[in-house]
Motif scaffolding. Structure first.
Motif, PDB file in Angstrom:
ATOM      1  N   ILE A  30       0.703  -6.463   0.104  1.00  0.00           N
ATOM      2  CA  ILE A  30       1.350  -5.677  -1.275  1.00  0.00           C
ATOM      3  C   ILE A  30       1.909  -4.310  -0.763  1.00  0.00           C
ATOM      4  CG2 ILE A  30       1.087  -4.863  -3.523  1.00  0.00           C
ATOM      5  CD1 ILE A  30      -1.456  -6.781  -3.983  1.00  0.00           C
ATOM      6  N   THR A  31       3.076  -4.356  -0.796  1.00  0.00           N
ATOM      7  CA  THR A  31       3.774  -3.029  -0.188  1.00  0.00           C
ATOM      8  C   THR A  31       4.613  -2.227  -1.276  1.00  0.00           C
ATOM      9  OG1 THR A  31       5.475  -4.558   0.752  1.00  0.00           O
ATOM     10  CG2 THR A  31       3.744  -3.754   2.353  1.00  0.00           C
ATOM     11  N   ASP A  32       4.932  -3.132  -2.240  1.00  0.00           N
ATOM     12  CA  ASP A  32       5.852  -2.573  -3.529  1.00  0.00           C
ATOM     13  C   ASP A  32       5.090  -3.228  -4.650  1.00  0.00           C
ATOM     14  OD1 ASP A  32       7.440  -4.719  -4.136  1.00  0.00           O
ATOM     15  OD2 ASP A  32       8.506  -3.912  -2.126  1.00  0.00           O
ATOM     16  N   THR A  33       5.681  -2.767  -5.811  1.00  0.00           N
ATOM     17  CA  THR A  33       5.259  -3.376  -7.127  1.00  0.00           C
ATOM     18  C   THR A  33       5.978  -4.699  -7.437  1.00  0.00           C
ATOM     19  OG1 THR A  33       6.839  -2.116  -8.522  1.00  0.00           O
ATOM     20  CG2 THR A  33       4.873  -1.008  -7.929  1.00  0.00           C
ATOM     21  N   GLN A  34       6.831  -4.977  -6.809  1.00  0.00           N
ATOM     22  CA  GLN A  34       7.772  -6.201  -7.129  1.00  0.00           C
ATOM     23  C   GLN A  34       8.511  -6.326  -8.211  1.00  0.00           C
ATOM     24  OE1 GLN A  34       5.405  -9.698  -5.776  1.00  0.00           O
ATOM     25  NE2 GLN A  34       4.851  -8.594  -3.691  1.00  0.00           N
ATOM     26  N   GLN A  35       8.458  -5.235  -9.135  1.00  0.00           N
ATOM     27  CA  GLN A  35       9.142  -4.892 -10.409  1.00  0.00           C
ATOM     28  C   GLN A  35       9.422  -3.676 -10.552  1.00  0.00           C
ATOM     29  OE1 GLN A  35       6.897  -7.214 -13.443  1.00  0.00           O
ATOM     30  NE2 GLN A  35       6.472  -5.101 -14.218  1.00  0.00           N
ATOM     31  N   GLN A  36      10.192  -3.372 -11.568  1.00  0.00           N
ATOM     32  CA  GLN A  36      10.487  -2.118 -12.194  1.00  0.00           C
ATOM     33  C   GLN A  36       9.126  -1.495 -12.453  1.00  0.00           C
ATOM     34  OE1 GLN A  36      14.015  -0.818 -11.894  1.00  0.00           O
ATOM     35  NE2 GLN A  36      13.873  -2.654 -10.686  1.00  0.00           N
ATOM     36  N   LEU A 129      -8.829  -6.364  -3.941  1.00  0.00           N
ATOM     37  CA  LEU A 129      -7.985  -5.424  -3.107  1.00  0.00           C
ATOM     38  C   LEU A 129      -8.538  -4.834  -1.960  1.00  0.00           C
ATOM     39  CD1 LEU A 129      -5.561  -4.239  -5.913  1.00  0.00           C
ATOM     40  CD2 LEU A 129      -5.296  -6.067  -4.480  1.00  0.00           C
ATOM     41  N   TYR A 130      -7.925  -4.599  -0.933  1.00  0.00           N
ATOM     42  CA  TYR A 130      -8.243  -3.674   0.232  1.00  0.00           C
ATOM     43  C   TYR A 130      -7.423  -2.744   0.924  1.00  0.00           C
ATOM     44  CZ  TYR A 130     -10.381  -2.457   4.792  1.00  0.00           C
ATOM     45  OH  TYR A 130     -10.747  -1.677   5.766  1.00  0.00           O
ATOM     46  N   ARG A 131      -7.664  -1.480   1.041  1.00  0.00           N
ATOM     47  CA  ARG A 131      -6.780  -0.518   1.735  1.00  0.00           C
ATOM     48  C   ARG A 131      -7.479   0.097   2.763  1.00  0.00           C
ATOM     49  NH1 ARG A 131      -3.717   3.551  -1.686  1.00  0.00           N
ATOM     50  NH2 ARG A 131      -2.215   1.752  -1.857  1.00  0.00           N
ATOM     51  N   PRO A 132      -7.230  -0.034   4.354  1.00  0.00           N
ATOM     52  CA  PRO A 132      -7.897   0.615   5.210  1.00  0.00           C
ATOM     53  C   PRO A 132      -7.726   2.024   5.229  1.00  0.00           C
ATOM     54  CG  PRO A 132      -6.138  -0.828   6.099  1.00  0.00           C
ATOM     55  CD  PRO A 132      -6.017  -1.166   4.652  1.00  0.00           C
ATOM     56  N   PRO A 133      -8.801   2.646   5.534  1.00  0.00           N
ATOM     57  CA  PRO A 133      -8.583   4.042   5.915  1.00  0.00           C
ATOM     58  C   PRO A 133      -7.346   4.286   6.740  1.00  0.00           C
ATOM     59  CG  PRO A 133     -10.753   3.756   6.008  1.00  0.00           C
ATOM     60  CD  PRO A 133     -10.167   2.332   5.766  1.00  0.00           C
ATOM     61  N   TRP A 134      -6.462   5.177   6.279  1.00  0.00           N
ATOM     62  CA  TRP A 134      -5.159   5.642   7.129  1.00  0.00           C
ATOM     63  C   TRP A 134      -4.168   4.482   7.346  1.00  0.00           C
ATOM     64  CZ3 TRP A 134     -10.038   7.466   9.155  1.00  0.00           C
ATOM     65  CH2 TRP A 134     -10.306   8.597   9.034  1.00  0.00           C
ATOM     66  N   GLY A 135      -4.634   3.452   6.648  1.00  0.00           N
ATOM     67  CA  GLY A 135      -3.633   2.014   6.837  1.00  0.00           C
ATOM     68  C   GLY A 135      -3.842   1.467   8.181  1.00  0.00           C
ATOM     69  N   CYS A 153      -3.658  -4.153   0.119  1.00  0.00           N
ATOM     70  CA  CYS A 153      -2.542  -3.440  -0.458  1.00  0.00           C
ATOM     71  C   CYS A 153      -2.032  -2.063   0.216  1.00  0.00           C
ATOM     72  CB  CYS A 153      -3.177  -3.236  -1.943  1.00  0.00           C
ATOM     73  SG  CYS A 153      -2.078  -2.127  -3.258  1.00  0.00           S
ATOM     74  N   LEU A 154      -1.043  -1.736   0.526  1.00  0.00           N
ATOM     75  CA  LEU A 154      -0.471  -0.526   1.211  1.00  0.00           C
ATOM     76  C   LEU A 154       0.160   0.182   0.136  1.00  0.00           C
ATOM     77  CD1 LEU A 154       0.437  -2.173   4.505  1.00  0.00           C
ATOM     78  CD2 LEU A 154      -1.777  -1.014   4.357  1.00  0.00           C
ATOM     79  N   TRP A 155       1.273   0.940   0.359  1.00  0.00           N
ATOM     80  CA  TRP A 155       1.894   1.822  -0.308  1.00  0.00           C
ATOM     81  C   TRP A 155       3.346   2.060   0.233  1.00  0.00           C
ATOM     82  CZ3 TRP A 155      -1.821   3.108   3.216  1.00  0.00           C
ATOM     83  CH2 TRP A 155      -1.474   4.009   4.278  1.00  0.00           C
ATOM     84  N   ASN A 156       4.205   2.698  -0.330  1.00  0.00           N
ATOM     85  CA  ASN A 156       5.480   3.239   0.166  1.00  0.00           C
ATOM     86  C   ASN A 156       5.932   4.460  -0.423  1.00  0.00           C
ATOM     87  OD1 ASN A 156       5.922   2.908  -2.914  1.00  0.00           O
ATOM     88  ND2 ASN A 156       7.131   0.772  -2.407  1.00  0.00           N
ATOM     89  N   SER A 182       7.779   1.900  -6.911  1.00  0.00           N
ATOM     90  CA  SER A 182       6.790   2.562  -6.029  1.00  0.00           C
ATOM     91  C   SER A 182       5.222   2.550  -6.263  1.00  0.00           C
ATOM     92  CB  SER A 182       7.056   4.128  -6.230  1.00  0.00           C
ATOM     93  OG  SER A 182       8.459   4.567  -5.837  1.00  0.00           O
ATOM     94  N   ILE A 183       4.717   2.320  -5.050  1.00  0.00           N
ATOM     95  CA  ILE A 183       3.224   2.280  -4.896  1.00  0.00           C
ATOM     96  C   ILE A 183       2.877   3.502  -4.418  1.00  0.00           C
ATOM     97  CG2 ILE A 183       0.996   1.504  -4.157  1.00  0.00           C
ATOM     98  CD1 ILE A 183       2.375  -1.270  -4.015  1.00  0.00           C
ATOM     99  N   ILE A 184       2.290   4.611  -5.242  1.00  0.00           N
ATOM    100  CA  ILE A 184       1.905   5.808  -4.651  1.00  0.00           C
ATOM    101  C   ILE A 184       0.728   6.259  -4.200  1.00  0.00           C
ATOM    102  CG2 ILE A 184       2.322   8.260  -5.171  1.00  0.00           C
ATOM    103  CD1 ILE A 184       3.894   7.596  -7.670  1.00  0.00           C
TER     104      ILE A 184
END
Length: 228
Positions: A30-36, A129-135, A153-156, A182-184
């Motif tokens: 998951i790198t963005d919300t895929q919708q508005q 969901l998992y987000r590794p430290p520093w990606g 789940c990452l971010w943009n 945006s995923i902040i």
């Protein structure tokens, strides 16, 4: 020369290539919300000083977020985990003790996931969901994510809020960088995970200023279940 090339090659295969691949080519991440909409996420907590203040702000604006928690911090502050769940926020995993996966072996990676999820289960939290430290990931990270049925789940959007910078500067970065999917990635803990002491207070202040302006721009804050 070969004695230098061999460890470098091992490090590239073990750490650099997995991190690069999963950031840029893993279609299941998951790198963005895929919708508005805008999705707020917070790493490194919970924190006894900052997380409660952040939850108060989110509750005031009726915004749901994802908290990627460090399992050992979650164990220390179970009342904050309970409040996150009671107020409708998603809780994801952000490792056992915020160590860089690039520098660790199969056996530590296995322990990291297993002990983290054991702690979260004890807190009645099921992480999806998992987000590794520093990606950062290593050769084994994705194997254990799949084994434990976790989705990456990452971010943009990232505004370097781990540095002690003014809330007005952070607000301007949010306004400038946020767009319609945006995923902040923000942070609600400081020195324990390498950030400047007190930095999350500026993050909270920046959000207080930015949220009304982002809404005026027509951007909506959404939760993950509405964005996937």
């Amino acid at each position: 020369m070969i004695f230098l090339l061999l460890p470098l090659s091992v490090f590239i295969i073990h750490s650099i290539l997995p991190t690069y691949y999963h950031k840029h080519f893993n279609s299941n991440a998951i790198t963005d919300t895929q919708q508005q909409g805008i999705l707020l996420t917070f790493d490194d907590g919970p924190d006894e000083i900052y997380t409660e203040k952040l939850l108060d702000l989110l509750n005031k604006h009726d915004i749901k977020a994802i908290f990627f928690v460090v399992a050992k911090n979650a164990k220390k502050y179970p009342h904050l985990i309970k409040r996150m769940m009671d107020e409708g926020h998603e809780i994801g995993l952000h490792s056992l003790e915020h160590k860089n996966a690039c520098l660790h072996s199969y056996f530590y990676t296995k322990k990291d996931f297993q002990q983290s999820l054991d702690i979260m289960n004890q807190l009645n939290v099921t992480c999806h969901l998992y987000r590794p430290p520093w990606g950062h990931m290593n050769l084994f990270t994705y194997h254990f994510m799949k084994k434990h049925q976790l989705k990456l789940c990452l971010w943009n959007v990232m505004i370097q809020d781990w540095k002690n910078q003014s809330k007005s500067l952070l607000k301007e970065r949010l306004i400038k960088q946020c767009h319609s999917n945006s995923i902040i990635c923000l942070h609600d803990s400081s020195h324990d995970c390498g950030a400047d002491y007190g930095a999350p207070l500026n993050t909270i202040g920046a959000l207080e200023l930015a949220i009304p302006q982002l809404k005026i721009k027509g951007l909506k804050f959404i939760s993950l279940e509405r964005s996937q």
